[in-house]
Write a protein that holds these residues in place. Structure first.
Motif, PDB file in Angstrom:
ATOM      1  N   SER A   1     -13.731  12.811   2.799  1.00  0.00           N
ATOM      2  CA  SER A   1     -13.494  11.487   3.055  1.00  0.00           C
ATOM      3  C   SER A   1     -12.067  11.079   2.520  1.00  0.00           C
ATOM      4  CB  SER A   1     -14.080  11.410   1.803  1.00  0.00           C
ATOM      5  OG  SER A   1     -14.044  11.736   1.083  1.00  0.00           O
ATOM      6  N   ASP A   2     -11.119  11.995   1.819  1.00  0.00           N
ATOM      7  CA  ASP A   2      -9.850  12.397   1.649  1.00  0.00           C
ATOM      8  C   ASP A   2      -8.752  11.243   2.271  1.00  0.00           C
ATOM      9  OD1 ASP A   2     -10.999  12.964  -0.705  1.00  0.00           O
ATOM     10  OD2 ASP A   2     -10.736  15.196  -0.583  1.00  0.00           O
ATOM     11  N   SER A   3      -7.625  10.785   2.279  1.00  0.00           N
ATOM     12  CA  SER A   3      -6.625  10.520   3.174  1.00  0.00           C
ATOM     13  C   SER A   3      -5.288  10.562   2.161  1.00  0.00           C
ATOM     14  CB  SER A   3      -6.807   9.336   3.453  1.00  0.00           C
ATOM     15  OG  SER A   3      -7.819   8.598   4.344  1.00  0.00           O
ATOM     16  N   TYR A   4      -4.411  11.868   2.641  1.00  0.00           N
ATOM     17  CA  TYR A   4      -2.898  12.106   1.487  1.00  0.00           C
ATOM     18  C   TYR A   4      -1.710  12.625   3.005  1.00  0.00           C
ATOM     19  CZ  TYR A   4      -5.489  15.942   1.402  1.00  0.00           C
ATOM     20  OH  TYR A   4      -5.630  17.222   1.867  1.00  0.00           O
ATOM     21  N   GLU A   5      -0.558  12.702   1.828  1.00  0.00           N
ATOM     22  CA  GLU A   5       0.235  13.568   3.324  1.00  0.00           C
ATOM     23  C   GLU A   5       0.175  14.720   2.312  1.00  0.00           C
ATOM     24  OE1 GLU A   5       3.888  11.874   4.270  1.00  0.00           O
ATOM     25  OE2 GLU A   5       2.845   9.653   4.695  1.00  0.00           O
ATOM     26  N   ARG A   6       0.139  15.750   3.297  1.00  0.00           N
ATOM     27  CA  ARG A   6       0.563  17.474   2.868  1.00  0.00           C
ATOM     28  C   ARG A   6       1.321  18.360   3.546  1.00  0.00           C
ATOM     29  NH1 ARG A   6      -4.615  21.216   1.435  1.00  0.00           N
ATOM     30  NH2 ARG A   6      -3.871  23.499   1.662  1.00  0.00           N
ATOM     31  N   SER A   7       2.293  19.200   2.976  1.00  0.00           N
ATOM     32  CA  SER A   7       2.873  19.991   4.101  1.00  0.00           C
ATOM     33  C   SER A   7       3.130  19.228   5.350  1.00  0.00           C
ATOM     34  CB  SER A   7       1.747  20.892   3.353  1.00  0.00           C
ATOM     35  OG  SER A   7       1.619  21.106   3.153  1.00  0.00           O
ATOM     36  N   GLY A   8       3.758  17.869   5.376  1.00  0.00           N
ATOM     37  CA  GLY A   8       4.241  16.949   6.934  1.00  0.00           C
ATOM     38  C   GLY A   8       3.370  16.929   7.507  1.00  0.00           C
ATOM     39  N   VAL A   9       1.716  16.802   6.856  1.00  0.00           N
ATOM     40  CA  VAL A   9       0.935  16.289   8.081  1.00  0.00           C
ATOM     41  C   VAL A   9       0.237  15.064   7.025  1.00  0.00           C
ATOM     42  CG1 VAL A   9      -1.074  16.386   8.619  1.00  0.00           C
ATOM     43  CG2 VAL A   9       0.438  18.743   8.596  1.00  0.00           C
ATOM     44  N   ARG A  10       0.098  14.120   8.058  1.00  0.00           N
ATOM     45  CA  ARG A  10      -0.831  12.813   7.506  1.00  0.00           C
ATOM     46  C   ARG A  10      -2.465  13.692   7.343  1.00  0.00           C
ATOM     47  NH1 ARG A  10      -0.428   6.083   9.378  1.00  0.00           N
ATOM     48  NH2 ARG A  10      -1.565   5.596   7.611  1.00  0.00           N
ATOM     49  N   VAL A  11      -3.047  13.446   5.968  1.00  0.00           N
ATOM     50  CA  VAL A  11      -4.482  13.582   6.786  1.00  0.00           C
ATOM     51  C   VAL A  11      -4.706  12.442   6.800  1.00  0.00           C
ATOM     52  CG1 VAL A  11      -6.145  15.282   5.347  1.00  0.00           C
ATOM     53  CG2 VAL A  11      -3.641  16.035   5.642  1.00  0.00           C
ATOM     54  N   LEU A  12      -5.880  12.437   7.000  1.00  0.00           N
ATOM     55  CA  LEU A  12      -6.596  10.937   7.358  1.00  0.00           C
ATOM     56  C   LEU A  12      -8.046  11.120   7.172  1.00  0.00           C
ATOM     57  CD1 LEU A  12      -4.753   9.568  10.932  1.00  0.00           C
ATOM     58  CD2 LEU A  12      -4.702   8.398   7.390  1.00  0.00           C
ATOM     59  N   GLY A  13      -8.956  10.844   6.435  1.00  0.00           N
ATOM     60  CA  GLY A  13     -11.001  10.767   6.569  1.00  0.00           C
ATOM     61  C   GLY A  13     -11.006  10.527   7.771  1.00  0.00           C
ATOM     62  N   TRP A  14     -12.014  10.746   8.653  1.00  0.00           N
ATOM     63  CA  TRP A  14     -12.915   9.400   9.219  1.00  0.00           C
ATOM     64  C   TRP A  14     -13.104   8.699   8.960  1.00  0.00           C
ATOM     65  CZ3 TRP A  14     -17.963   8.029   9.476  1.00  0.00           C
ATOM     66  CH2 TRP A  14     -18.782   7.775   8.344  1.00  0.00           C
ATOM     67  N   GLN A  15     -13.400   8.527   8.407  1.00  0.00           N
ATOM     68  CA  GLN A  15     -13.728   6.665   8.139  1.00  0.00           C
ATOM     69  C   GLN A  15     -12.200   5.494   7.703  1.00  0.00           C
ATOM     70  OE1 GLN A  15     -16.228   5.947   4.365  1.00  0.00           O
ATOM     71  NE2 GLN A  15     -17.569   8.038   4.593  1.00  0.00           N
ATOM     72  N   ASP A  16     -11.512   6.215   8.013  1.00  0.00           N
ATOM     73  CA  ASP A  16     -10.172   6.178   7.319  1.00  0.00           C
ATOM     74  C   ASP A  16      -8.749   5.259   7.995  1.00  0.00           C
ATOM     75  OD1 ASP A  16     -10.987   5.145   4.377  1.00  0.00           O
ATOM     76  OD2 ASP A  16     -10.537   6.619   3.395  1.00  0.00           O
ATOM     77  N   ALA A  17      -9.086   6.778   9.240  1.00  0.00           N
ATOM     78  CA  ALA A  17      -8.541   6.558   9.505  1.00  0.00           C
ATOM     79  C   ALA A  17      -8.146   5.808  10.781  1.00  0.00           C
ATOM     80  CB  ALA A  17      -8.916   8.147  11.120  1.00  0.00           C
ATOM     81  N   PRO A  18      -6.318   5.050  11.148  1.00  0.00           N
ATOM     82  CA  PRO A  18      -5.704   3.916  11.250  1.00  0.00           C
ATOM     83  C   PRO A  18      -6.358   3.849  13.218  1.00  0.00           C
ATOM     84  CG  PRO A  18      -4.189   5.515  10.976  1.00  0.00           C
ATOM     85  CD  PRO A  18      -5.870   6.192  10.633  1.00  0.00           C
ATOM     86  N   TYR A  19      -7.224   4.014  13.542  1.00  0.00           N
ATOM     87  CA  TYR A  19      -7.307   3.586  14.718  1.00  0.00           C
ATOM     88  C   TYR A  19      -6.955   1.997  15.148  1.00  0.00           C
ATOM     89  CZ  TYR A  19     -11.276   7.154  13.226  1.00  0.00           C
ATOM     90  OH  TYR A  19     -12.232   7.966  12.655  1.00  0.00           O
ATOM     91  N   GLN A  20      -6.804   1.441  14.821  1.00  0.00           N
ATOM     92  CA  GLN A  20      -6.436  -0.012  14.822  1.00  0.00           C
ATOM     93  C   GLN A  20      -4.861   0.023  15.306  1.00  0.00           C
ATOM     94  OE1 GLN A  20      -8.142  -2.723  12.861  1.00  0.00           O
ATOM     95  NE2 GLN A  20      -9.955  -2.303  14.075  1.00  0.00           N
ATOM     96  N   ASP A  21      -4.705   1.079  14.109  1.00  0.00           N
ATOM     97  CA  ASP A  21      -3.170   0.725  13.834  1.00  0.00           C
ATOM     98  C   ASP A  21      -2.288   1.712  14.323  1.00  0.00           C
ATOM     99  OD1 ASP A  21      -3.741  -1.541  12.511  1.00  0.00           O
ATOM    100  OD2 ASP A  21      -3.578   0.110  10.270  1.00  0.00           O
ATOM    101  N   LYS A  22      -0.825   1.069  14.406  1.00  0.00           N
ATOM    102  CA  LYS A  22       0.264   2.642  14.755  1.00  0.00           C
ATOM    103  C   LYS A  22       1.179   2.490  13.876  1.00  0.00           C
ATOM    104  CE  LYS A  22      -0.242   2.075  19.844  1.00  0.00           C
ATOM    105  NZ  LYS A  22      -0.351   1.496  21.358  1.00  0.00           N
ATOM    106  N   PRO A  23       2.273   3.734  14.182  1.00  0.00           N
ATOM    107  CA  PRO A  23       3.268   4.031  12.795  1.00  0.00           C
ATOM    108  C   PRO A  23       4.337   3.177  12.497  1.00  0.00           C
ATOM    109  CG  PRO A  23       2.654   5.819  13.808  1.00  0.00           C
ATOM    110  CD  PRO A  23       2.011   5.083  14.459  1.00  0.00           C
TER     111      PRO A  23
END
Length: 390
Positions: free
Chosen positions: A368-390
């Motif tokens: 469930s955790d979302s954060y940035e680590r070691s150059g990677v955007r880590v996304l929990g499965w419930q919070d992943a931006p399925y609708q959004d693009k950077p």
């Protein structure tokens, strides 16, 4: 009643096109949605034998009832002549949003539209409920990830307290097998059922059609025909490899995914969340869920999916790739709840094929955790931006 993202797309198209059409899997909510959005349109189900007989015997009389008010024609592919008759009616009166068509077999609906209604129809696809935007997260968090992967996203399973194994058994018998019989005249349903289960065992994997046919005991051409029906009925989806050549020897086979993870889980005989937690295909099923959510977000917004994967013969792989302007977004998908250094390394490695065109890699994981680590955007499965693009 669930709020469907496709509603905004349909409203927009209905202000421009004289005909709007909705395809998608059976029981994904097409009829409910169009009747809710267009309550002033008479509703006609062409699954009804009496309506279909009236249409075949007296098409002018049948359609005269709807010349002024328009209509919703449900399962329009069941009367193929409808498209030719509608062509004349909309050419005489191109009032926007006059007719609404639904169909559960894309090829039946699309072939009629492409031959007679091209340029007159706004096309859409409705898949089962999308996580977060359509199925409220509060309703998701309570059972948890494994229970959700067993239940899947068909609306009926979230409206009524029905066991997934009971519902899916009925769904396959009454809809999937019936569609195959109607289109391909399949007589040996036992062999088709085996084919369907073998497809489920390959969700999230490269599609080797020859191996699939051989294991089922059917000809390669038969396997291709059966798979085309499943794909056109939005039971399965073939994810293509990314099309640009970055100087590598690329894998050219598509990857096979079930559109709904719950159906795949049922076909695999997984009857409980405890069994799923230990199942060797849990990672593939989680990947099926995530890829499906990215698909839904795009299709329900009226956009083509334009999702790909990347794999070369040296083992370099990206689970999911999509374009963002001139750049490439890669997505690594891992079912584990704990993000390990290996997960992060895999996410970074997945961008190497794209060089300077790669954006910051995403890692969607089963926690469930979302954060940035070691150059990677880590996304929990419930919070992943399925609708959004950077």
């Amino acid at each position: 009643m669930f709020s469907r993202q496709l509603a905004d797309t349909l409203k927009r198209l209905a202000t421009t096109f004289p005909v709007v059409a909705v395809t998608g899997a059976r029981q994904s909510g097409k009829t409910t949605l169009v009747r809710q959005l267009f309550p002033d349109r008479p509703y006609v189900s062409l699954e009804d034998p009496s309506e279909r007989a009236f249409a075949a015997e007296d098409p002018k009389g049948f359609l005269a009832r709807f010349s002024s008010a328009g209509a919703i024609f449900d399962e329009a592919q069941r009367w193929p002549d409808l498209f030719s008759w509608l062509q004349g009616m909309v050419d005489a009166d191109r009032a926007p949003g006059r007719f609404v068509l639904t169909g559960s077999q894309q090829f039946g609906l699309l072939s009629g539209i492409s031959q007679t209604l091209a340029g007159r129809v706004g096309m859409t696809r409705l898949l089962p409920l999308a996580l977060g935007s359509e199925l409220p997260l509060a309703q998701v968090r309570q059972p948890g990830l494994d229970a959700l992967m067993l239940r899947g996203f068909y609306p009926e399973l979230h409206v009524h307290n029905v066991l997934p194994q009971d519902w899916f058994a009925s769904y396959v018998a009454t809809y999937v097998e019936r569609d195959v019989r109607q289109v391909l005249r399949v007589q040996d349903l036992a062999t088709f059922q085996r084919f369907l289960r073998l497809c489920a065992a390959r969700t999230g994997q490269l599609l080797n059609l020859s191996a699939l046919a051989g294991e089922t005991g059917i000809a390669h051409t038969t396997a291709r025909a059966w798979l085309s029906v499943l794909e056109a009925s939005d039971i399965v989806h073939l994810l293509p490899p990314y099309h640009r050549n970055f100087g590598k020897r690329l894998v050219k086979m598509p990857k096979l995914y079930f559109v709904d993870v719950g159906l795949a889980s049922w076909l695999l005989g997984i009857g409980s969340a405890d069994l799923l937690a230990l199942h060797p295909l849990r990672g593939a099923l989680f990947e099926t869920l995530v890829v499906g959510e990215f698909m839904k977000a795009r299709l329900h917004a009226g956009q083509p999916p334009q999702l790909y994967f990347w794999r070369d013969n040296n083992g370099l792989e990206a689970d999911l790739v999509f374009e963002v302007g001139t750049r490439l977004q890669t997505v690594e998908i891992k079912s584990g709840q704990t993000v390990t250094p290996d997960y992060l390394q895999a996410a970074r490695k997945a961008t190497r094929f794209a060089g300077d065109e790669a954006l910051q890699p995403w890692l969607v994981h089963g926690g469930s955790d979302s954060y940035e680590r070691s150059g990677v955007r880590v996304l929990g499965w419930q919070d992943a931006p399925y609708q959004d693009k950077p």
